[in-house]
Design a protein around this motif. Structure first.
Motif, PDB file in Angstrom:
ATOM      1  N   SER A   1       0.851  -1.206   0.000  1.00 14.26           N
ATOM      2  CA  SER A   1       0.000   0.000   0.000  1.00 14.26           C
ATOM      3  C   SER A   1       0.876   1.242   0.000  1.00 14.26           C
ATOM      4  O   SER A   1       2.084   1.175   0.276  1.00 14.26           O
ATOM      5  N   GLY A   2       0.242   2.378  -0.269  1.00 14.30           N
ATOM      6  CA  GLY A   2       0.956   3.653  -0.168  1.00 14.30           C
ATOM      7  C   GLY A   2       1.318   3.950   1.279  1.00 14.30           C
ATOM      8  O   GLY A   2       2.386   4.501   1.555  1.00 14.30           O
ATOM      9  N   THR A   3       0.433   3.579   2.183  1.00 17.86           N
ATOM     10  CA  THR A   3       0.729   3.760   3.605  1.00 17.86           C
ATOM     11  C   THR A   3       1.984   2.965   3.968  1.00 17.86           C
ATOM     12  O   THR A   3       2.883   3.477   4.647  1.00 17.86           O
ATOM     13  N   SER A   4       2.059   1.724   3.483  1.00 15.45           N
ATOM     14  CA  SER A   4       3.251   0.907   3.739  1.00 15.45           C
ATOM     15  C   SER A   4       4.498   1.539   3.125  1.00 15.45           C
ATOM     16  O   SER A   4       5.591   1.434   3.702  1.00 15.45           O
ATOM     17  N   ALA A   5       4.352   2.168   1.982  1.00 18.04           N
ATOM     18  CA  ALA A   5       5.507   2.829   1.357  1.00 18.04           C
ATOM     19  C   ALA A   5       6.051   3.910   2.293  1.00 18.04           C
ATOM     20  O   ALA A   5       7.270   4.037   2.478  1.00 18.04           O
ATOM     21  N   LEU A   6       5.156   4.668   2.897  1.00 23.70           N
ATOM     22  CA  LEU A   6       5.572   5.708   3.847  1.00 23.70           C
ATOM     23  C   LEU A   6       6.160   5.090   5.112  1.00 23.70           C
ATOM     24  O   LEU A   6       7.215   5.517   5.604  1.00 23.70           O
ATOM     25  N   VAL A   7       5.496   4.065   5.633  1.00 24.95           N
ATOM     26  CA  VAL A   7       5.954   3.423   6.871  1.00 24.95           C
ATOM     27  C   VAL A   7       7.336   2.788   6.661  1.00 24.95           C
ATOM     28  O   VAL A   7       8.237   2.955   7.484  1.00 24.95           O
ATOM     29  N   ALA A   8       7.517   2.094   5.533  1.00 26.56           N
ATOM     30  CA  ALA A   8       8.800   1.428   5.279  1.00 26.56           C
ATOM     31  C   ALA A   8       9.916   2.451   5.068  1.00 26.56           C
ATOM     32  O   ALA A   8      11.050   2.256   5.537  1.00 26.56           O
ATOM     33  N   SER A   9       9.603   3.547   4.379  1.00 26.59           N
ATOM     34  CA  SER A   9      10.620   4.597   4.180  1.00 26.59           C
ATOM     35  C   SER A   9      11.096   5.127   5.521  1.00 26.59           C
ATOM     36  O   SER A   9      12.294   5.273   5.760  1.00 26.59           O
ATOM     37  N   MET A  10      10.136   5.440   6.373  1.00 33.75           N
ATOM     38  CA  MET A  10      10.506   6.022   7.669  1.00 33.75           C
ATOM     39  C   MET A  10      11.172   4.995   8.570  1.00 33.75           C
ATOM     40  O   MET A  10      12.047   5.343   9.356  1.00 33.75           O
ATOM     41  N   ALA A  11      10.793   3.741   8.438  1.00 33.99           N
ATOM     42  CA  ALA A  11      11.468   2.686   9.210  1.00 33.99           C
ATOM     43  C   ALA A  11      12.934   2.619   8.785  1.00 33.99           C
ATOM     44  O   ALA A  11      13.837   2.562   9.627  1.00 33.99           O
ATOM     45  N   ALA A  12      13.169   2.640   7.485  1.00 32.61           N
ATOM     46  CA  ALA A  12      14.539   2.533   6.978  1.00 32.61           C
ATOM     47  C   ALA A  12      15.365   3.761   7.349  1.00 32.61           C
ATOM     48  O   ALA A  12      16.579   3.666   7.548  1.00 32.61           O
TER      49      ALA A  12
END
Ligand SMILES: *Cc1c(COP(=O)(O)O)cnc(C)c1O
Length: 455
Positions: A109-120
């Motif tokens: 999802s787009g939400t996951s794209a944001l979450v994964a970016s910030m996690a990294a």
């Protein structure tokens, strides 16, 4: 435009697909207007609706989806980890190439794209992320998910975008990340955000969830910041129902993002080789089914982007001539708006009607429209989220009070929520004539504003 999608293309696109009947239209929705046009009596006062055609369904099948989805289904190659079809890998390669980015990581999802970016990027408790209040709630949620503090700062009323000068002023020693949102698919001022990020040594992450193939100067949106995050949810300009993608040029960050979305396991590791080292990891993988749909959907994505650009700019010119109608301003560096939304404001004084009466009248003309995001009280929202046990330990009352004071009242955001009107991207996919029909409907309403106001 109409020759870009020939009848043959449409027949090829829909031919042999049993489900095609459920899709009401072909790519260019050719509208027809009632004879009286802009001079006719408004439909809301009993006249004939100006639009006599129908808008087609979105998404639009491009033809190869069924074959590719069935190939995944029937061969049992459902999982990217061991698929011989490599649908997700192919999507990542094609999407990266199309955007001239070094890496693409597909997610769910787009939400996951944001979450994964910030996690990294290892954004976590105590870190502040400056973002726009005029956005879909996922932008804010992705920050809260990491127990970081979202700092919504005011928008530029003219452009609808996060105001770079306000963002700069809102930075503190806790600020880690700038998260502008290319709202509507129109570029935020990336020159300004890049400059602030560089000067203050902050990460710049682009919420490009609405901004597929938009362009800032010579770069596609989502390739200017450290990462660009895209949504592939069904309303978006490229979709597979639900899905997301992250673009980055940074090799190490790409690997870290991959690990975050794949339970700490890197791209090169095989199924039983567990290598750890990512900050926070989960499973946000895309399936082969989603990628099969995307590969099919990408067929005309560039032609669609060009059509939206031509039509969006044309509609800007037509609507700007009507008193009280204010199309969203584009910044100078904009070389292509992605036009996920066509956004404009209704100035009650200039137009002669308030927004509610205007949108009612426009819908009566059979022009679908939305009033967009409501004025969510972000201060309340974040306070409620952090009223939890963990939240209040991380952010004591005093911290949140100071934060709320800094966020302030966001006057432009509130005003925008009261004045905005949106059209969806698929309305920009038809011939130029469709734009004239929209503009004529708006003009018809404006000419009769006084009478409609009394009705
Ligand atoms: C759609 C959207 C998201 C979230 O994407 P999902 O795919 O629905 O999770 C985030 N930000 C913005 C601005 C969006 O429009």
């Amino acid at each position: 435009m109409s020759n870009k999608f020939s009848r043959r293309d449409f027949m090829a696109a829909s031919g042999g697909i049993g489900l095609a009947a459920a899709f009401s239209g072909l790519a260019p929705m050719v509208l027809t207007a009632s004879e009286a046009g802009a001079d006719g009596k408004p439909a809301v006062l009993g006249g004939t609706p100006l639009n006599q055609g129908a808008y087609s369904h979105w998404p639009i099948l491009q033809g190869d989806e069924e074959k590719m989805v069935l190939e995944v289904l029937k061969t049992g190659n459902w999982f990217r980890g061991d698929s011989r079809l490599h649908m997700v890998d192919r999507f990542e390669n094609e999407y990266a190439a199309m955007n001239k980015a070094k890496h693409c990581i597909a997610v769910n999802s787009g939400t996951s794209a944001l979450v994964a970016s910030m996690a990294a990027l290892e954004i976590g408790p105590g870190d502040e992320v400056i973002t726009s209040p005029y956005t879909f709630i996922a932008t804010i949620n992705s920050v809260l998910y990491h127990y970081a503090l979202p700092v919504p700062v005011d928008v530029d009323l003219e452009s609808f975008q996060l105001d770079a000068a306000c963002a700069d002023r809102a930075c503190t020693s806790d600020t880690r990340c700038l998260l502008p949102v290319h709202i509507g698919g129109a570029p935020a001022d990336l020159d300004a955000f890049s400059e602030i990020a560089k000067r203050r040594e902050l990460d710049l992450v682009e919420d490009a969830c609405q901004a597929h193939l938009g362009r800032w100067r010579d770069k596609n949106l989502g390739t200017v910041g450290r990462t660009g995050c895209f949504s592939l949810q069904v309303s978006k300009n490229l979709s597979c129902g639900d899905g997301g993608a992250i673009l980055t040029d940074d090799d190490e960050l790409a690997e870290a993002i991959f690990k975050c979305h794949n339970n700490c396991r890197g791209r090169s590791t095989d199924s039983f080789d567990f290598t750890y080292g990512a900050a926070r990891a989960t499973n946000q993988r895309m399936t082969e089914f989603q990628a099969a749909v995307l590969l099919g959907q990408m067929k005309n994505i560039e032609a669609y982007a060009e059509t939206r650009q031509e039509n969006g700019m044309y509609l800007n010119r037509l609507l700007a001539e009507i008193p009280g109608v204010i199309p969203a301003k584009l910044y100078d560096g904009t070389t292509r708006n992605a036009w996920h939304l066509y956004m404009f404001r209704i100035d009650k004084e200039g137009f002669g009607l308030d927004r509610g009466k205007f949108t009612d009248a426009l819908r009566a003309e059979r022009i679908p429209c939305s009033t967009g995001y409501g004025a969510v009280d972000w201060v309340d929202f974040v306070r409620n989220t952090y009223a939890s046990k963990t939240g209040s330990r991380l952010y004591p009352k005093k911290t949140l009070d100071d934060w709320a004071e800094r966020v302030g009242t966001l006057p432009n955001f509130k005003r925008l929520c009261g004045e905005a009107v949106w059209f969806t991207q698929n309305m920009l996919l038809g011939p130029k004539k469709n734009m004239e029909i929209i503009a004529d409907a708006v003009r018809r309403i404006q000419k009769n504003a006084a009478e409609i106001a009394k009705s």
